[in-house]
Write a protein that holds these residues in place. Structure first.
Motif, PDB file in Angstrom:
ATOM      1  N   ARG A  84      11.448   6.448  13.356  1.00 37.45           N
ATOM      2  CA  ARG A  84      10.868   6.968  12.112  1.00 37.45           C
ATOM      3  C   ARG A  84      10.644   5.847  11.104  1.00 37.45           C
ATOM      4  O   ARG A  84       9.642   5.833  10.380  1.00 37.45           O
ATOM      5  CB  ARG A  84      11.776   8.039  11.520  1.00 37.45           C
ATOM      6  CG  ARG A  84      11.767   9.368  12.276  1.00 37.45           C
ATOM      7  CD  ARG A  84      12.840  10.295  11.759  1.00 37.45           C
ATOM      8  NE  ARG A  84      12.770  10.418  10.310  1.00 37.45           N
ATOM      9  CZ  ARG A  84      13.829  10.649   9.537  1.00 37.45           C
ATOM     10  NH1 ARG A  84      15.036  10.756  10.063  1.00 37.45           N
ATOM     11  NH2 ARG A  84      13.681  10.753   8.233  1.00 37.45           N
ATOM     12  N   PHE A  85      11.560   4.906  11.044  1.00 35.05           N
ATOM     13  CA  PHE A  85      11.439   3.771  10.118  1.00 35.05           C
ATOM     14  C   PHE A  85      10.184   2.962  10.430  1.00 35.05           C
ATOM     15  O   PHE A  85       9.377   2.668   9.547  1.00 35.05           O
ATOM     16  CB  PHE A  85      12.691   2.898  10.239  1.00 35.05           C
ATOM     17  CG  PHE A  85      12.643   1.633   9.421  1.00 35.05           C
ATOM     18  CD1 PHE A  85      12.947   1.643   8.069  1.00 35.05           C
ATOM     19  CD2 PHE A  85      12.309   0.422  10.012  1.00 35.05           C
ATOM     20  CE1 PHE A  85      12.912   0.472   7.313  1.00 35.05           C
ATOM     21  CE2 PHE A  85      12.278  -0.756   9.271  1.00 35.05           C
ATOM     22  CZ  PHE A  85      12.574  -0.717   7.915  1.00 35.05           C
ATOM     23  N   ARG A 121       0.781  -1.238   0.000  1.00 31.44           N
ATOM     24  CA  ARG A 121       0.000   0.000   0.000  1.00 31.44           C
ATOM     25  C   ARG A 121       0.811   1.286   0.000  1.00 31.44           C
ATOM     26  O   ARG A 121       0.251   2.365  -0.212  1.00 31.44           O
ATOM     27  CB  ARG A 121      -0.944  -0.005   1.210  1.00 31.44           C
ATOM     28  CG  ARG A 121      -1.977  -1.117   1.154  1.00 31.44           C
ATOM     29  CD  ARG A 121      -2.855  -1.138   2.396  1.00 31.44           C
ATOM     30  NE  ARG A 121      -3.859  -2.199   2.307  1.00 31.44           N
ATOM     31  CZ  ARG A 121      -4.723  -2.479   3.275  1.00 31.44           C
ATOM     32  NH1 ARG A 121      -4.697  -1.785   4.413  1.00 31.44           N
ATOM     33  NH2 ARG A 121      -5.609  -3.458   3.112  1.00 31.44           N
ATOM     34  N   LEU A 122       2.111   1.224   0.280  1.00 35.87           N
ATOM     35  CA  LEU A 122       2.923   2.447   0.260  1.00 35.87           C
ATOM     36  C   LEU A 122       2.884   3.081  -1.129  1.00 35.87           C
ATOM     37  O   LEU A 122       2.988   2.388  -2.147  1.00 35.87           O
ATOM     38  CB  LEU A 122       4.375   2.147   0.631  1.00 35.87           C
ATOM     39  CG  LEU A 122       4.721   1.960   2.108  1.00 35.87           C
ATOM     40  CD1 LEU A 122       6.155   1.482   2.236  1.00 35.87           C
ATOM     41  CD2 LEU A 122       4.532   3.248   2.883  1.00 35.87           C
ATOM     42  N   THR A 123       2.757   4.405  -1.159  1.00 33.47           N
ATOM     43  CA  THR A 123       2.858   5.118  -2.431  1.00 33.47           C
ATOM     44  C   THR A 123       4.323   5.179  -2.847  1.00 33.47           C
ATOM     45  O   THR A 123       5.231   4.901  -2.056  1.00 33.47           O
ATOM     46  CB  THR A 123       2.319   6.548  -2.297  1.00 33.47           C
ATOM     47  OG1 THR A 123       3.181   7.294  -1.417  1.00 33.47           O
ATOM     48  CG2 THR A 123       0.897   6.554  -1.742  1.00 33.47           C
ATOM     49  N   GLU A 124       4.563   5.574  -4.082  1.00 28.69           N
ATOM     50  CA  GLU A 124       5.946   5.669  -4.555  1.00 28.69           C
ATOM     51  C   GLU A 124       6.727   6.706  -3.760  1.00 28.69           C
ATOM     52  O   GLU A 124       7.919   6.520  -3.465  1.00 28.69           O
ATOM     53  CB  GLU A 124       5.972   6.010  -6.042  1.00 28.69           C
ATOM     54  CG  GLU A 124       7.368   5.946  -6.654  1.00 28.69           C
ATOM     55  CD  GLU A 124       8.044   4.590  -6.453  1.00 28.69           C
ATOM     56  OE1 GLU A 124       9.279   4.573  -6.225  1.00 28.69           O
ATOM     57  OE2 GLU A 124       7.345   3.560  -6.509  1.00 28.69           O
ATOM     58  N   ILE A 125       6.072   7.807  -3.422  1.00 27.71           N
ATOM     59  CA  ILE A 125       6.738   8.832  -2.616  1.00 27.71           C
ATOM     60  C   ILE A 125       7.116   8.254  -1.256  1.00 27.71           C
ATOM     61  O   ILE A 125       8.233   8.460  -0.757  1.00 27.71           O
ATOM     62  CB  ILE A 125       5.826  10.062  -2.443  1.00 27.71           C
ATOM     63  CG1 ILE A 125       5.680  10.800  -3.770  1.00 27.71           C
ATOM     64  CG2 ILE A 125       6.384  11.006  -1.366  1.00 27.71           C
ATOM     65  CD1 ILE A 125       4.704  11.962  -3.731  1.00 27.71           C
ATOM     66  N   ILE A 171       9.999  -4.507   0.861  1.00 31.13           N
ATOM     67  CA  ILE A 171       8.876  -3.578   0.680  1.00 31.13           C
ATOM     68  C   ILE A 171       8.913  -2.951  -0.705  1.00 31.13           C
ATOM     69  O   ILE A 171       7.882  -2.852  -1.388  1.00 31.13           O
ATOM     70  CB  ILE A 171       8.899  -2.501   1.788  1.00 31.13           C
ATOM     71  CG1 ILE A 171       8.514  -3.125   3.132  1.00 31.13           C
ATOM     72  CG2 ILE A 171       7.946  -1.348   1.448  1.00 31.13           C
ATOM     73  CD1 ILE A 171       8.690  -2.205   4.319  1.00 31.13           C
ATOM     74  N   LEU A 172      10.090  -2.529  -1.152  1.00 28.91           N
ATOM     75  CA  LEU A 172      10.203  -1.929  -2.484  1.00 28.91           C
ATOM     76  C   LEU A 172       9.847  -2.929  -3.574  1.00 28.91           C
ATOM     77  O   LEU A 172       9.354  -2.553  -4.645  1.00 28.91           O
ATOM     78  CB  LEU A 172      11.627  -1.386  -2.703  1.00 28.91           C
ATOM     79  CG  LEU A 172      12.047  -0.208  -1.810  1.00 28.91           C
ATOM     80  CD1 LEU A 172      13.444   0.270  -2.197  1.00 28.91           C
ATOM     81  CD2 LEU A 172      11.048   0.939  -1.907  1.00 28.91           C
ATOM     82  N   ALA A 173      10.087  -4.209  -3.300  1.00 31.11           N
ATOM     83  CA  ALA A 173       9.734  -5.266  -4.255  1.00 31.11           C
ATOM     84  C   ALA A 173       8.262  -5.669  -4.151  1.00 31.11           C
ATOM     85  O   ALA A 173       7.810  -6.552  -4.877  1.00 31.11           O
ATOM     86  CB  ALA A 173      10.624  -6.476  -4.042  1.00 31.11           C
ATOM     87  N   GLN A 199      10.757   7.778   0.553  1.00 30.81           N
ATOM     88  CA  GLN A 199      11.026   8.301   1.896  1.00 30.81           C
ATOM     89  C   GLN A 199      11.578   7.212   2.809  1.00 30.81           C
ATOM     90  O   GLN A 199      12.481   7.466   3.617  1.00 30.81           O
ATOM     91  CB  GLN A 199       9.744   8.890   2.487  1.00 30.81           C
ATOM     92  CG  GLN A 199       9.302  10.183   1.819  1.00 30.81           C
ATOM     93  CD  GLN A 199       7.936  10.663   2.295  1.00 30.81           C
ATOM     94  OE1 GLN A 199       7.111   9.871   2.751  1.00 30.81           O
ATOM     95  NE2 GLN A 199       7.692  11.954   2.173  1.00 30.81           N
ATOM     96  N   LEU A 200      11.034   6.002   2.681  1.00 32.13           N
ATOM     97  CA  LEU A 200      11.544   4.885   3.474  1.00 32.13           C
ATOM     98  C   LEU A 200      12.999   4.596   3.110  1.00 32.13           C
ATOM     99  O   LEU A 200      13.834   4.337   3.991  1.00 32.13           O
ATOM    100  CB  LEU A 200      10.688   3.638   3.242  1.00 32.13           C
ATOM    101  CG  LEU A 200      10.975   2.436   4.142  1.00 32.13           C
ATOM    102  CD1 LEU A 200      10.609   2.745   5.594  1.00 32.13           C
ATOM    103  CD2 LEU A 200      10.209   1.208   3.663  1.00 32.13           C
ATOM    104  N   LEU A 201      13.316   4.657   1.829  1.00 37.23           N
ATOM    105  CA  LEU A 201      14.689   4.460   1.368  1.00 37.23           C
ATOM    106  C   LEU A 201      15.617   5.501   1.989  1.00 37.23           C
ATOM    107  O   LEU A 201      16.724   5.183   2.447  1.00 37.23           O
ATOM    108  CB  LEU A 201      14.739   4.532  -0.153  1.00 37.23           C
ATOM    109  CG  LEU A 201      16.124   4.470  -0.812  1.00 37.23           C
ATOM    110  CD1 LEU A 201      16.828   3.168  -0.471  1.00 37.23           C
ATOM    111  CD2 LEU A 201      15.999   4.625  -2.327  1.00 37.23           C
ATOM    112  N   GLN A 202      15.159   6.754   2.051  1.00 34.13           N
ATOM    113  CA  GLN A 202      15.972   7.818   2.650  1.00 34.13           C
ATOM    114  C   GLN A 202      16.202   7.573   4.137  1.00 34.13           C
ATOM    115  O   GLN A 202      17.308   7.812   4.649  1.00 34.13           O
ATOM    116  CB  GLN A 202      15.288   9.170   2.442  1.00 34.13           C
ATOM    117  CG  GLN A 202      15.315   9.669   1.010  1.00 34.13           C
ATOM    118  CD  GLN A 202      14.617  11.009   0.844  1.00 34.13           C
ATOM    119  OE1 GLN A 202      13.954  11.502   1.763  1.00 34.13           O
ATOM    120  NE2 GLN A 202      14.745  11.604  -0.329  1.00 34.13           N
TER     121      GLN A 202
END
Length: 210
Positions: free
Chosen positions: A124-125, A92-96, A178-180, A100-103
């Motif tokens: 924060r993670f 469900r995470l949006t691309e933005i 998550i990104l996958a 942000q999670l990557l950052q």
């Protein structure tokens, strides 16, 4: 002031400076912090909600005895709920939000060995994953349990410097899953991540007992 008093008392309990059974007297704490009894009473009530303090005779507070078996049950419950949130976030995470999670993960990798700084990034993670799951009911259940576990999870970074490196590796693996959009792997990794946090904590408690 109630928040500051609460944070100070939590730090003392989790760090082992305040031992189980130690009395938490409103008047004494009010004098120590230079405040009225009202914020002290609020802080003690929050400690009781967090299961870090209990009420005894005459409704007086004292530091709770936290056993490893109690923490194991707590962390198991946290792991089950947070792994469900993480699996939903993977879908469900949006691309933005993914970027942000990557950052956040990259900031965790570059913050050095400062446990306080990493603890804030770690919070924060986990918050980003909870928010990204978009399930308020699960999020409320998680918040209720995590209120009891958060201070212990943060203590890992102060008590065991090696936990920073293992936590970073686990965060990166979670982020990649998550990104996958791999919900099943994300669920498994989050459950393992919370379990690793408990295992580190159990070693810390074992050292204190000896």
């Amino acid at each position: 002031m109630a928040e500051e008093i609460f944070d100070t008392l939590v730090d003392g309990i989790v760090a082992g400076r305040m031992i189980a059974g130690e009395p938490l007297i409103e008047k004494t704490l009010a004098e120590q912090f230079g405040v009225s009894r009202t914020p002290v009473r609020e802080a003690l009530h929050r400690l009781e909600q967090s299961h870090l303090a209990e009420r005894g005779a005459r409704r007086a507070y004292f530091v709770s005895q936290m056993k490893a078996c109690d923490l194991a049950e707590l962390f198991e419950a946290v792991g089950e709920i947070e792994s469900a949130l993480a699996a939903l976030a993977a879908l469900r995470l949006t691309e933005i939000e993914r970027q942000q999670l990557l950052q956040i993960v990259e900031q965790g990798q570059s913050c050095g060995t400062d446990p306080e700084a990493y603890g804030q990034i770690n919070a924060r993670f986990h918050d980003a994953i909870k928010t990204g799951a978009r399930n308020p009911m699960l999020a409320r259940a998680f918040d209720e349990l995590n209120l009891r576990a958060l201070a212990w999870r943060a203590a890992n970074f102060h008590e065991d410097i090696d936990r920073l490196s293992t936590s970073r590796a686990e965060h990166e693996a979670l982020m990649r899953a998550i990104l996958a959009r791999d919900a099943d792997t994300t669920r498994m990794l989050m459950r393992s991540h919370v379990a690793s946090s408990f295992l580190t904590l159990s070693q810390v408690l074992a050292r204190r007992s000896t």
